[in-house]
Design a protein around this motif. Structure first.
Motif, PDB file in Angstrom:
ATOM      1  N   LEU A  77       0.825  -1.215   0.000  1.00 49.72           N
ATOM      2  CA  LEU A  77       0.000   0.000   0.000  1.00 49.72           C
ATOM      3  C   LEU A  77       0.854   1.258   0.000  1.00 49.72           C
ATOM      4  N   ILE A  78       1.943   1.223   0.769  1.00 50.59           N
ATOM      5  CA  ILE A  78       2.760   2.435   0.827  1.00 50.59           C
ATOM      6  C   ILE A  78       3.460   2.628  -0.531  1.00 50.59           C
ATOM      7  N   LEU A  80       2.008   1.925  -3.377  1.00 53.03           N
ATOM      8  CA  LEU A  80       0.981   2.574  -4.205  1.00 53.03           C
ATOM      9  C   LEU A  80       1.014   4.072  -3.987  1.00 53.03           C
ATOM     10  N   GLU A  81       1.216   4.479  -2.738  1.00 52.12           N
ATOM     11  CA  GLU A  81       1.235   5.910  -2.439  1.00 52.12           C
ATOM     12  C   GLU A  81       2.545   6.556  -2.860  1.00 52.12           C
ATOM     13  N   HIS A  84       1.694   7.438  -6.223  1.00 56.78           N
ATOM     14  CA  HIS A  84       0.809   8.600  -6.262  1.00 56.78           C
ATOM     15  C   HIS A  84       1.571   9.891  -5.967  1.00 56.78           C
TER      16      HIS A  84
ATOM     17  N   TYR B 250      -2.415  13.277   3.171  1.00 58.76           N
ATOM     18  CA  TYR B 250      -3.862  13.038   3.225  1.00 58.76           C
ATOM     19  C   TYR B 250      -4.332  12.726   4.658  1.00 58.76           C
ATOM     20  N   VAL B 300      -8.893   7.719  -1.629  1.00 53.95           N
ATOM     21  CA  VAL B 300      -8.274   6.414  -1.444  1.00 53.95           C
ATOM     22  C   VAL B 300      -6.860   6.551  -0.884  1.00 53.95           C
ATOM     23  N   GLN B 301      -6.222   7.700  -1.174  1.00 49.96           N
ATOM     24  CA  GLN B 301      -4.874   7.917  -0.649  1.00 49.96           C
ATOM     25  C   GLN B 301      -4.874   7.920   0.877  1.00 49.96           C
ATOM     26  N   ASN B 304      -5.361   4.287   1.988  1.00 50.33           N
ATOM     27  CA  ASN B 304      -4.163   3.500   1.679  1.00 50.33           C
ATOM     28  C   ASN B 304      -3.034   3.795   2.659  1.00 50.33           C
ATOM     29  N   ALA B 305      -2.793   5.074   2.906  1.00 46.74           N
ATOM     30  CA  ALA B 305      -1.690   5.439   3.791  1.00 46.74           C
ATOM     31  C   ALA B 305      -1.958   4.910   5.198  1.00 46.74           C
TER      32      ALA B 305
END
Lengths: 158, 969
Positions: A77-78, A80-81, A84, B250, B300-301, B304-305
Motif C-alpha cells: 500500500l505504501i 501505491l502511495e 501517487h 492526506y 483512497v490515498q 491507503n496510507a
C-alpha cells in the motif's frame, strides 16, 4: 524497490529506473514481460501481483501505467502511495501533467524521481521539499542561461 | 507547460523527439535515428569545438535514443566532459547519461570518479547531491571502492546540509547492498543510529532505510535503534494530523516514516525494557484503534496510507507472536477487510492472515473466517486474489476442517487457472496426507486429484500415495478396489495407469475374489491401457504383469503370451525389451517358491519427510513453508509411517541394464536395496533419497548391490573392511575436475592425493599423514573393485610401510588401468591401530571415467556434425540443475578443463555457453564425448540454473558423466 517502469497503454516504455544491477538484455526481457502482464489485467483487478519472487504494484493514471517491483517484505500500500506522490510531484511541476510532458521532458522526470527516491527508497516524502530542490536547480539553469547569450528559450508545445 | 519554460528548452531535442513521434513505421523511426546518430557522430568528431550547450543537447539526444531501446556505442566521453562543466544543467545531463549508460571502460570510470570526487568536495550542496545520486544510481563496485570511505564521513559531519545527508544515507545503502565488504563499520555507525532523532523528518526517512539494512546484518551493533525507533514512532502516532505539516499525507502523519519504523522494529525481538515495550504496545493499540475511526477523507490515498501503517503494524505483531490480545485484534481487523469492497484490501488481508494462521494464539481466530475465504476462492474475479485465498485455506487447515477444505480445493481445481494448478495439487496432496484420519479418504482424494488434474500431478504425488498404501495394510484392499474402478473410465490419465499398475501388481489379490475383478479381468483392464502409455509406464506395467504371475498362477499363460510377442521381446526400446526377456525367462524357469520370494510383496518404506512437502518448499522457496509446518509434517509423516523413497524410479529402471543385479532388486523398478527384505539395515544409509537436496544425485555407487561388501554396523569396529563413509561420495565429487588435493581428514589422519593420467593409464600417489604424536601400527590399505568394476578397472597397490610415526607422512603409489568404461569408484580401505584401538575406514578412490579423457579440438562445423550423429536418445544425457556456486566464467572454464576435455571456443553460437569435446581412452575401446553447458547467467542469484547435455557414442558414459558433472557447478 527494485525498479520502476512507466509505460503507456500501447505498451511504450516512457521511463525506467533500475535499483538493482541487471544487464540490458535482462532489463528488456523484464520490461516486455511485465508490460504484457500488466496490460492484460482488467480494470477492477487488484493492484498487486506476484511475479517471479517479487511483488508488482501498479496503478494506471490516464494513459500511463506506473509499475513498481518490490521485495517480499515491502509494503504494497505504501508503494501505491509512492506512485501517487510521484504523480503529484510531476503534476505540480509540469502543471497538470500528461504523457507528452514526460516524453518531451524525460530528463526532468528522471531528476524529479531522483530527488524523491534514491536507491529504491524514499529519500524525501515532502512535496514541498522535493519541488524546492528541483526549482532551485531550474533557477541555477536560468542564471546560467542569462549569462550564456542568445540561446533559444523555446517552449515546445505539441 | 509553464514550469518547463524555466531554463533549458533544448529546441533541437524537442524537434527530434517530435520527428520520432511522427514516424509512421518502425523503419522510418530507425532511419530517422540513424540520420541523427550520423549527425551527432560528425559533430563530436568535427574539428570545431562544441560549446557546452550543444554537447549537452547531443548527449541528451543519445540518451533519448538509448531509452527508446537502441544501442548507443559512443558519446560517453562527451558525457564525462559535461560532468566537469561548471554549469549545473550541463553537469546534470552528464550525470544522467552516466547513470543510465554506465560503461565498464576503466579509463572512463577513472574520469567519472574523478569528476564525482571534485563535486563531493565542492561543498556546493546541489553539486554534492548530483554526485551522490550518480553513485547511488550506478552503485558499481569501482564506485564503492572509491567512495565507500568518504560517504560515511559526509553523512555524519556536523556541517552537512540536510539534503546532502539524505542523499548520502541512501547512497551508502546502495553501496552496502552491492559491496557490503567495502563499507566498513566504524565510529560513524553509532552516530548514524542517532539520525533517528534528527529534527528533519526527511533525514530520518532516508537514514532509517540505511539503519534497517545495517541492523539486519549487524543486529548487535545497532540494537540501540530499537528504543529510538519506538519513541519516534510514538511521537508520530500520537501527533495530530496537522502537526507534521508537509509530512502529513492526506491527513495521515508521516506514513512512509511510520512504515519504515515498524519495519525496522521487525529486525529485532520485542524490547526487553518494560517501559519501551509498554510504549510500543500502546502505539500498536493506537494504530489498531485508528483503523476503527471514521475516515478523515474519502480519498483512497487517505485509506491507503492509513492501512499501509496498519498492515505494517500487524506484521510487527505477528513477528513478535507474543501478545495474544494484539494478535486476536489484528485477526479481527483483517477479518473485516476480507469483505471490504476494495480488492486491494481483500488481497492483503488474505495474505496477512496466512501468517497469522501459523501463530498458536490466532490460529483459532483465523479459522472462524473459513466460509468467507472459501467464498473468495469461488467468487473473486482476480486470479491473484484467488491464489491468496487458496494459500490461506492451506494455512488454516487442521484436523477439524481438513475434509471441508480439501473438498473445496478439489472442486476449485476443476476450474482453476493453469498457472496455479500444480501448486494446488501439491497442497491438496499434502493436506490429504497430513490430516488423513481414515486412509480410504486419502486414497479417494489422491485418485480424484489424478482424475481432475492428472497433468499437474507430479511424480512425487503419486509415489507418495503408493508409499502410503504399501505402508498401511488397512487401506490396501480399498486402494486396489478404488484404482480398479478408476481404471474403468475409458480415458484415464497415465498417472492413474501407473498407480493402478503398481497397486494391482501388489494387492490385486485382495479384490480377486470378486468375479467382476478376477485376475484375468484385472490384467485385461491394465493391458488395455498399455499401448497408449509412454515407455516408463509400460515398463512399470511389465513389472506389474510379472507380479501377477506370482499372485495368480492362472494368468501365467496369458501373460507369457504377451511377453513373448514381438512387440515386447523385440521392442526397440532396450529397457522394455530387457524386461520382457527377463520376466519371460524368470516366469518359465523359476520354481513357484523362487518366484514367490523374488516377487514378494514390497516391504514398508522407511520413514522420511514427505517428499511432496519438500517439493512445495522448493517451489515456493525457503520460508514459504513455516518451520512449524515442517515439524508437523515430520510428526504426521511419522504417524503415517510415510516414506521418501521413490517407487517408480526410472533411473533405477535404467540400472537394470547392469548385467547382474540381484534379481529381486528392480522388478518393480525400485532402487535395488529397498525391496530386498533380507538386505542388512546398514545398507539403508547408502540409499539415496532422490528428493532430499542434500543427498548426492548419483546413485550410490558400489557397495549396495549384492551386499558384496558386507556391512559391519558402524558402531562396532570389526576386522572386515568398514562400509564406505557416508561422505565418501561428496569427497569423490571434489576430485572430478581436479587431480590433487586432500581426500580425507579426521582428527588422526589426513590423506592427500596426487594423480596423473595418460591414455588409459593412471598413477595415483596417496599421502597418509599421521596428525597425532603417537605412531600408527599395523597400517594396511587395500583397494577393492566391487561388482562389475573388477572387470572394468585394474588397480594395483604398491605396499606401504606398516608403521607410521607420529607427525610423519608415508606415500603409497597406485597404478590404475582402465580396461573399459566404468561407473563406480574403487574402494580404499585403511586399517591401523592407534593406541591399541583399531581404526577402520573405507573411502572411495577418486577415479572417475573422465580421468581418461583425451582432449579433442574441433571446429564448430565438426562439432555440430558429430553432435547430430549422436542423436539417439540413449546417447544423450541431460540435466537441468540449480547453480550451487556463483557463475564465474573463469571458474567454469577451469572446471571444464579440469574435466579433461578440450574447451572449444567460438563453437557455440551463444557465447555464454560452453562446449567441450574429448575421447575417453580405455583398453577395450575409445568413446567420444561431447558436452554442452548452458548457464542462464542473467538470472537472479538463487534462480541461476544450468542445462548440461552430454552425448557420447556409448550410452552409459553420457549418463555417468552427466551425474558426475551436475555436482560440480
Amino acid at each position: 524497490m527494485q525498479f520502476m517502469l512507466l509505460f503507456s497503454r500501447q505498451g511504450k516504455l516512457r521511463l525506467q529506473k533500475w535499483y538493482v544491477p541487471l544487464s540490458d538484455k535482462e532489463k528488456k526481457k523484464i520490461t516486455r514481460e511485465l508490460v504484457q502482464t500488466v496490460l492484460a489485467r482488467k480494470p477492477k483487478m487488484c493492484s498487486f501481483l506476484e511475479w517471479r519472487d517479487l511483488k508488482i504494484v501498479y496503478k494506471r493514471y490516464a494513459s500511463l501505467y506506473f509499475c513498481c517491483a518490490i521485495e517480499d517484505q515491502d509494503n504494497e500500500l505504501i508503494t501505491l502511495e509512492i506512485i501517487h506522490r510521484y504523480v503529484e510531484l510531476l503534476d505540480k511541476y509540469f502543471g497538470s501533467v500528461c504523457e507528452l510532458d514526460i516524453i518531451f521532458n524525460f530528463e526532468k522526470a528522471y531528476f524529479i524521481l531522483d530527488e524523491f527516491l534514491l536507491g529504491g527508497e524514499a529519500q524525501e516524502t515532502s512535496k514541498k521539499n522535493v519541488l524546492k530542490a528541483i526549482e532551485q536547480a531550474d533557477l541555477l539553469q536560468e542564471v546560467n542561461y542569462s549569462l550564456s547569450l542568445s540561446l533559444p528559450h523555446a517552449v515546445f508545445m505539441v | 507547460m509553464p514550469a518547463v519554460s524555466k531554463g533549458d528548452g533544448m529546441r533541437g531535442l524537442a524537434v527530434f523527439i517530435s520527428d520520432i513521434r511522427n514516424c509512421k513505421s518502425k523503419e522510418a523511426e530507425i532511419k530517422r535515428i540513424n540520420k541523427e546518430l550520423a549527425n551527432i557522430r560528425s559533430k563530436f568528431k568535427g574539428d570545431k569545438a562544441l560549446d557546452g550547450y550543444s554537447k549537452k543537447k547531443y548527449v541528451c539526444k543519445l540518451l533519448f535514443i538509448f531509452l527508446l531501446g537502441h544501442d548507443i556505442d559512443f558519446g560517453h566521453m562527451e558525457a564525462v566532459n559535461l560532468l566537469s562543466s561548471n554549469k549545473y544543467t550541463e553537469k546534470q545531463i552528464g550525470y544522467l547519461f552516466i547513470s543510465v549508460l554506465v560503461n565498464s571502460n576503466s579509463e572512463l570510470i577513472r574520469l567519472i570518479n574523478n569528476a564525482i570526487k571534485n563535486d563531493l568536495s565542492s561543498r556546493n550542496p546541489t553539486f554534492m547531491c548530483l554526485a551522490l545520486h550518480c553513485i547511488a544510481n550506478v552503485g558499481s563496485r569501482e564506485m564503492a571502492e572509491a567512495f565507500a570511505g568518504e560517504i560515511p564521513r559526509i553523512l555524519v559531519a556536523g556541517d552537512t546540509m540536510d539534503s546532502v545527508k539524505q542523499s548520502a544515507a541512501l547512497c551508502l545503502l546502495r553501496l552496502y547492498r552491492t559491496s557490503p565488504d567495502l563499507v566498513l563499520m566504524g565510529e560513524w555507525t553509532s552516530r548514524v543510529v542517532h539520525l533517528l532523532n534528527d529534527q528533519h523528518m526527511g533525514v530520518v526517512t532516508a537514514a532509517i532505510s540505511l539503519i534497517t539494512c545495517l541492523s539486519q546484518k549487524n543486529p548487535e551493533e545497532f540494537k540501540t535503534c530499537v528504543s529510538l525507533a519506538v519513541s519516534r514512532l510514538s511521537r508520530i502516532v500520537s501527533s495530530a494530523s496537522t502537526d507534521l505539516q508537509d509530512y502529513t499525507y492526506y491527513f495521515v502523519p508521516a506514513p512512509w516514516l511510520s512504515c519504515k519504523l515498524l519495519r525496522l522494529l521487525q529486525c529485532y525481538p520485542p524490547p526487553e525494557d518494560g517501559a519501551v515495550k509498554g510504549r510500543l504496545v500502546e502505539c500498536l493499540e493506537t494504530i489498531l484503534n485508528k483503523a476503527q475511526e471514521p475516515p478523515k477523507s474519502k480519498k483512497v490515498q487517505h485509506s491507503n496510507a492509513k492501512n499501509a501503517i496498519l498492515f505494517e503494524a500487524i506484521a510487527l505483531i505477528i513477528h513478535y507472536d507474543s501478545e495474544p490480545n494484539l494478535l486476536v485484534r489484528a485477526c479481527n481487523q483483517l477479518g473485516q477487510f476480507l469483505q471490504h469492497r476494495e480488492t486491494n484490501l481483500r488481497y492483503l488481508a488474505l495474505e496477512s492472515m496466512c501468517t497469522l494462521a501459523s501463530s498458536e494464539f490466532s490460529h483459532e481466530a483465523v479459522k472462524t473466517h473459513i466460509e468467507t475465504v472459501i467464498n473468495a476462492l469461488k467468487t473473486e474475479r482476480d486470479v491473484s486474489v484467488r491464489q491468496r485465498a487458496a494459500d490461506l485455506l492451506y494455512a488454516m487447515c487442521d484436523r477439524s476442517n481438513a475434509k471441508q477444505i480439501v473438498a473445496e480445493m478439489l472442486s476449485y481445481l476443476e476450474t482453476a487457472d493453469y498457472s496455479i494448478r500444480e501448486e494446488m495439487v501439491l497442497k491438496v496432496a499434502i493436506l490429504a496426507e497430513k490430516y488423513a484420519v481414515d486412509y480410504s479418504w486419502y486414497v479417494d482424494t489422491i485418485l480424484n486429484l489424478i482424475r481432475i488434474a492428472g497433468d499437474y500431478v507430479s511424480e512425487e504425488v503419486w509415489y507418495r500415495v503408493i508409499q502410503i498404501v504399501i505402508n498401511r495394510d488397512d487401506v490396501q484392499g480399498y486402494a486396489a478396489k478404488t484404482v480398479f474402478e478408476a481404471l474403468q473410465a475409458p480415458a484415464c490419465h497415465e498417472n492413474m495407469v501407473k498407480v493402478g499398475g503398481y497397486i494391482l501388481g501388489e494387492f490385486g489379490n485382495l479384490i480377486a475374489g470378486d468375479p467382476r475383478s478376477s485376475p484375468l479381468v484385472q490384467f485385461n483392464l491394465l493391458h488395455s491401457k498399455f499401448h497408449l502409455c509412454s515407455v516408463p509406464t509400460r515398463a512399470l506395467l511389465l513389472s506389474a504383469y510379472i507380479k501377477f504371475i506370482n499372485l495368480f498362477p492362472e494368468t501365467k499363460p496369458t501373460i507369457q503370451e504377451v511377453l513373448r510377442c514381438d512387440s515386447q521381446i523385440r521392442n526397440s526400446d532396450v529397457e522394455l525389451q530387457q524386461r520382457a526377456v527377463e520376466y519371460l525367462k524368470l516366469s518359465s524357469i523359476a520354481s513357484t517358491d523362487v518366484l514367490a520370494t523374488v516377487l514378494e510383496e514390497m516391504p514398508p518404506f522407511p520413514e522420511r519427510e514427505s517428499s511432496i512437502l519438500a517439493k512445495l518448499k522448493k517451489k515456493k522457496g525457503p520460508g514459504a513453508v513455516s518451520g512449524n509446518e515442517l515439524e508437523e509434517g515430520k510428526r504426521e509423516g511419522g504417524e503415517l509411517n510415510g516414506a521418501g523413497e521413490r517407487p517408480g524410479d526410472s533411473s533405477a529402471i535404467g540400472a537394470s541394464n547392469a548385467s547382474t543385479p540381484s534379481p529381486s532388486a528392480d522388478l518393480l523398478g525400485l532402487r535395488s536395496a529397498a525391496p530386498v527384505s533380507a538386505a542388512p539395515p546398514s545398507a539403508g544409509s547408502l540409499l539415496v533419497d532422490v528428493f532430499s537436496e542434500a543427498g548426492p544425485a548419483a546413485p550410490a555407487a558400489g557397495a549396495n548391490d549384492d551386499g558384496f561388501l558386507s556391512s559391519a554396523p558402524p558402531s562396532v569396529v570389526s576386522e572386515d573392511p568398514a562400509p564406505p563413509l557416508p561422505e565418501s561420495d561428496e569427497l569423490l565429487n571434489k576430485f572430478v575436475c581436479k587431480n590433487n588435493g586432500v581426500l580425507f581428514e579426521n582428527q588422526l589422519l589426513q590423506i592427500g592425493v596426487k594423480s596423473e593420467y595418460r591414455q588409459n593409464l593412471g598413477r595415483m600417489y596417496l599421502f597418509y599423514g599421521n596428525k597425532t604424536s603417537v605412531q600408527f601400527v599395523n597400517f594396511t590399505t587395500t583397494v577393492s573393485c566391487p561388482g562389475e568394476l573388477q572387470s572394468q578397472l585394474n588397480v594395483q597397490l604398491k605396499p606401504v610401510d606398516p608403521l607410521v610415526e607420529g607427525g610423519a607422512q608415508v606415500q603409497q603409489v597406485i597404478n590404475i588401468e582402465c580396461l573399459t568404461v566404468f561407473s563406480d569408484a574403487p574402494l580404499l580401505n585403511i586399517k591401523f591401530r592407534y593406541g591399541g584401538a583399531l581404526q577402520n575406514l573405507t573411502l572411495k578412490l577418486p577415479v572417475a571415467i573422465n580421468k581418461f579423457f583425451q582432449p579433442t579440438e574441433m571446429s564448430s562445423h565438426d562439432f555440430f556434425q558429430r553432435w547430430k550423429q549422436l542423436s539417439q536418445p540413449q546417447q544423450e544425457a541431460q540435466k537441468i540443475f540449480k547453480a550451487n556456486h556463483a557463475m564465474d566464467t573463469e571458474v567454469l572454464k577451469a572446471k571444464l578443463l579440469g574435466l579433461g576435455t578440450a574447451l572449444l571456443e567460438k563453437v557455440d553460437p551463444n557465447p555464454d555457453n560452453f562446449v567441450c569435446a574429448g575421447v575417453i581412452q580405455t583398453k577395450a575401446q575409445q568413446v567420444g564425448c561431447l558436452l554442452r553447458l548452458e548457464p542462464n547467467a542473467q538470472a537472479q542469484p538463487g534462480e541461476q540454473m544450468y542445462r548440461l547435455t552430454l552425448r557420447s557414442s556409448k550410452d552409459t558414459v553420457a549418463k555417468r558423466l552427466c551425474e558426475l558433472l551436475a555436482e560440480q557447478f
